[in-house]
Scaffold this motif. Structure first.
Motif, mmCIF file in Angstrom:
data_model
loop_
_atom_site.group_PDB
_atom_site.id
_atom_site.type_symbol
_atom_site.label_atom_id
_atom_site.label_comp_id
_atom_site.label_asym_id
_atom_site.label_seq_id
_atom_site.Cartn_x
_atom_site.Cartn_y
_atom_site.Cartn_z
ATOM 1 N N LEU A 144 -25.840 47.923 -32.279
ATOM 2 C CA LEU A 144 -26.602 47.987 -33.528
ATOM 3 C C LEU A 144 -26.476 46.669 -34.303
ATOM 4 O O LEU A 144 -27.448 46.167 -34.874
ATOM 5 C CB LEU A 144 -26.120 49.163 -34.392
ATOM 6 N N ASP A 145 -25.261 46.105 -34.294
ATOM 7 C CA ASP A 145 -25.062 44.794 -34.944
ATOM 8 C C ASP A 145 -25.944 43.737 -34.289
ATOM 9 O O ASP A 145 -26.520 42.877 -34.967
ATOM 10 C CB ASP A 145 -23.589 44.354 -34.838
ATOM 11 N N GLU A 146 -26.026 43.822 -32.961
ATOM 12 C CA GLU A 146 -26.850 42.864 -32.216
ATOM 13 C C GLU A 146 -28.325 43.029 -32.613
ATOM 14 O O GLU A 146 -29.046 42.043 -32.812
ATOM 15 C CB GLU A 146 -26.664 43.133 -30.716
ATOM 16 N N PHE A 147 -28.726 44.296 -32.742
ATOM 17 C CA PHE A 147 -30.110 44.591 -33.146
ATOM 18 C C PHE A 147 -30.390 44.027 -34.542
ATOM 19 O O PHE A 147 -31.429 43.398 -34.787
ATOM 20 C CB PHE A 147 -30.316 46.117 -33.117
ATOM 21 N N ASP A 148 -29.423 44.233 -35.456
ATOM 22 C CA ASP A 148 -29.591 43.719 -36.831
ATOM 23 C C ASP A 148 -29.691 42.196 -36.829
ATOM 24 O O ASP A 148 -30.590 41.611 -37.436
ATOM 25 C CB ASP A 148 -28.404 44.146 -37.709
ATOM 26 N N ALA A 149 -28.728 41.582 -36.129
ATOM 27 C CA ALA A 149 -28.648 40.120 -36.172
ATOM 28 C C ALA A 149 -29.843 39.463 -35.487
ATOM 29 O O ALA A 149 -30.379 38.469 -35.974
ATOM 30 C CB ALA A 149 -27.350 39.662 -35.504
ATOM 31 N N ASN A 150 -30.265 40.054 -34.372
ATOM 32 C CA ASN A 150 -31.329 39.405 -33.588
ATOM 33 C C ASN A 150 -32.739 39.788 -34.000
ATOM 34 O O ASN A 150 -33.698 39.169 -33.570
ATOM 35 C CB ASN A 150 -31.147 39.713 -32.093
ATOM 36 N N TYR A 151 -32.837 40.865 -34.765
ATOM 37 C CA TYR A 151 -34.195 41.276 -35.101
ATOM 38 C C TYR A 151 -34.336 41.807 -36.530
ATOM 39 O O TYR A 151 -35.087 41.253 -37.340
ATOM 40 C CB TYR A 151 -34.688 42.336 -34.097
ATOM 41 N N PHE A 152 -33.609 42.877 -36.832
ATOM 42 C CA PHE A 152 -33.911 43.628 -38.048
ATOM 43 C C PHE A 152 -33.771 42.787 -39.314
ATOM 44 O O PHE A 152 -34.604 42.852 -40.219
ATOM 45 C CB PHE A 152 -33.005 44.871 -38.124
ATOM 46 N N LEU A 153 -32.728 41.972 -39.364
ATOM 47 C CA LEU A 153 -32.493 41.181 -40.581
ATOM 48 C C LEU A 153 -33.527 40.069 -40.774
ATOM 49 O O LEU A 153 -33.629 39.498 -41.861
ATOM 50 C CB LEU A 153 -31.069 40.601 -40.583
ATOM 51 N N SER A 154 -34.291 39.819 -39.739
ATOM 52 C CA SER A 154 -35.332 38.785 -39.886
ATOM 53 C C SER A 154 -36.629 39.361 -40.462
ATOM 54 O O SER A 154 -37.556 38.625 -40.788
ATOM 55 C CB SER A 154 -35.617 38.127 -38.537
ATOM 56 N N LEU A 155 -36.670 40.685 -40.584
ATOM 57 C CA LEU A 155 -37.874 41.304 -41.143
ATOM 58 C C LEU A 155 -37.921 41.100 -42.655
ATOM 59 O O LEU A 155 -36.895 40.876 -43.300
ATOM 60 C CB LEU A 155 -37.897 42.811 -40.836
#
Lengths: 170, 248
Positions: A144-155
């Protein structure tokens, strides 16, 4: 043949194809069989769509929302639908999020749940995505951290305030 | 007599204008159009569609597959209640909820057609349509379609009168053979508590090249009047109660 033609035209409208790379050819190859599995009311939306080829914004969105059923198990569909009709910019992101989760979790999840996330006290309405996985809590949170760092936080901030993505370890 | 509702069921009204392919179209037109409307419709989104078409070959068993790509720009009002869609030889004006009445929607259509005409210089219409989509929600424990609609699927008495889903559509002829009124009633959402239907009424003018762009205003007014009449004919007083008819 006319009906087949229309059906294919309706279904192969690529909803968010300016972000093509996240959809693979398999998606299109599978569509005809997926359609057969779908509910009757979904088929009816297609019939309406045939007569109103995508110029109706509402019908176009309804089809996209119904297509989300291919990617998510949706709890309280009506509320989700009403919410997405208001915040229609989220629809594209929900497709992309499911693809990103699939990629980052390497398909190691059982289900993606999509449901309303309401807090009347805060006058907040949003949506939650739960990644149901048999991974250990540590591994799931790492993904989930990987998902946040690589994608979600860039939204955009606006998107992130309306969508929450969490893991649910089974 | 015109009826007014405090809670009208209209979820979308749209005017769809398709023009004959014009040699004056080029890729700068959407940008020039946006320049003219951006104060009102500042948010833009590109919509790309890919369609697959099957063209029959010389015998019935073989078909040629053709892929077509279309780019359409959508310009939204900040509050997302209205949008304009533009692509090659196409202009669509969509009004979403809340629909604030024909007296407000019609000037938007005419104004945007004017802007489009100045920039794209279309020759003639190819097809035009005015469409209204109404969403009508009925409690599931009270699902007797005939109580709410005068236009619904008739089922023989011995069959279950509770439909799971349906779609019915009728095209009504007009004194002008190139025009028709199209009615569609379809189930859109069903859950444990209610049924939701979409009643779409459209006035469509096919092969509209004989209609001068200058005569569009009167066609539009007439189309709206017909749609309003058909809508009232399709619903019952029980539906009017849901929509909160304002008795004057």
């Amino acid at each position: 043949m006319k009906n087949l033609n229309l059906l294919y035209n309706a279904n192969l409208q690529k909803p968010f194809s300016h972000q093509n790379s996240l959809f693979d050819e398999q998606y299109y190859e599978n569509l005809p069989s997926l359609i057969k599995k779908d509910s009757v009311d979904f088929q009816n939306i297609y019939y309406l769509y045939e007569q109103e080829p995508e110029h109706s914004f509402i019908i176009s969105n309804l089809i996209k929302i119904k297509k989300l059923k291919y990617f998510y198990h949706i709890n309280n569909m009506n509320e989700v639908e009403n919410f997405l009709n208001k915040e229609f910019f989220l629809i594209a992101h929900l497709f992309l999020i499911s693809e990103k989760i699939k990629y980052i979790f390497e398909k190691k999840f059982d289900n993606l749940l999509l449901e309303p996330n309401n807090d009347p006290e805060e006058d907040y309405q949003g949506l939650s995505v739960y990644i149901e996985t048999k991974l250990s809590p540590e591994d799931a949170l790492k993904k989930l951290d990987e998902f946040d760092a690589n994608y979600f936080l860039s939204l955009d901030y606006e998107i992130r305030t309306l969508l929450t993505v969490m893991v649910k370890c089974l | 007599m015109k009826r007014n509702y405090s809670n009208p069921p209209i979820i979308e009204a749209l005017c769809e204008l398709i023009f004959f392919p014009s040699s004056s179209w080029d890729m700068t037109i959407p940008g020039l159009f946006y320049e003219k409307i951006k104060d009102e419709f500042p948010t833009k989104q590109q919509h790309t569609g890919i369609g697959i078409d099957f063209k029959p070959l010389d015998n019935d068993r073989n078909f040629e597959q053709r892929f077509e790509m279309s780019q359409r720009m959508q310009f939204f009002k900040t509050d997302k209640t209205s949008l304009i869609q533009i692509s090659k030889d196409l202009l669509v004006i969509n009004q979403l909820k809340p629909y604030s009445g024909w007296e407000n929607f019609k000037p938007v259509i005419l104004k945007k057609l004017n802007v489009y005409s100045e920039i794209a210089k279309p020759d003639t219409f190819k097809q035009i349509a005015l469409r209204y989509l109404n969403q009508i929600t009925i409690p599931k424990n009270d699902i007797q379609l005939k109580d709410y609609f005068n236009f619904y699927p008739y089922l023989p008495e011995k069959l279950s009168q509770i439909p799971k889903a349906f779609n019915i559509s009728v095209d009504l002829s007009n004194s002008n053979p190139l025009e028709h009124l199209s009615l569609t009633l379809t189930t859109s959402n069903i859950n444990e508590e209610f049924f939701s239907f979409i009643l779409e009424i459209a006035s469509v003018y096919l092969n509209a090249d004989i209609l001068k762009i200058g005569d569009f205003d009167s066609w539009l007014e007439n189309a709206h009047e017909q749609i309003e009449q058909v809508f009232e004919e399709c619903i019952t007083d029980k539906s009017r109660k849901i929509f909160g008819e304002v008795i004057q």
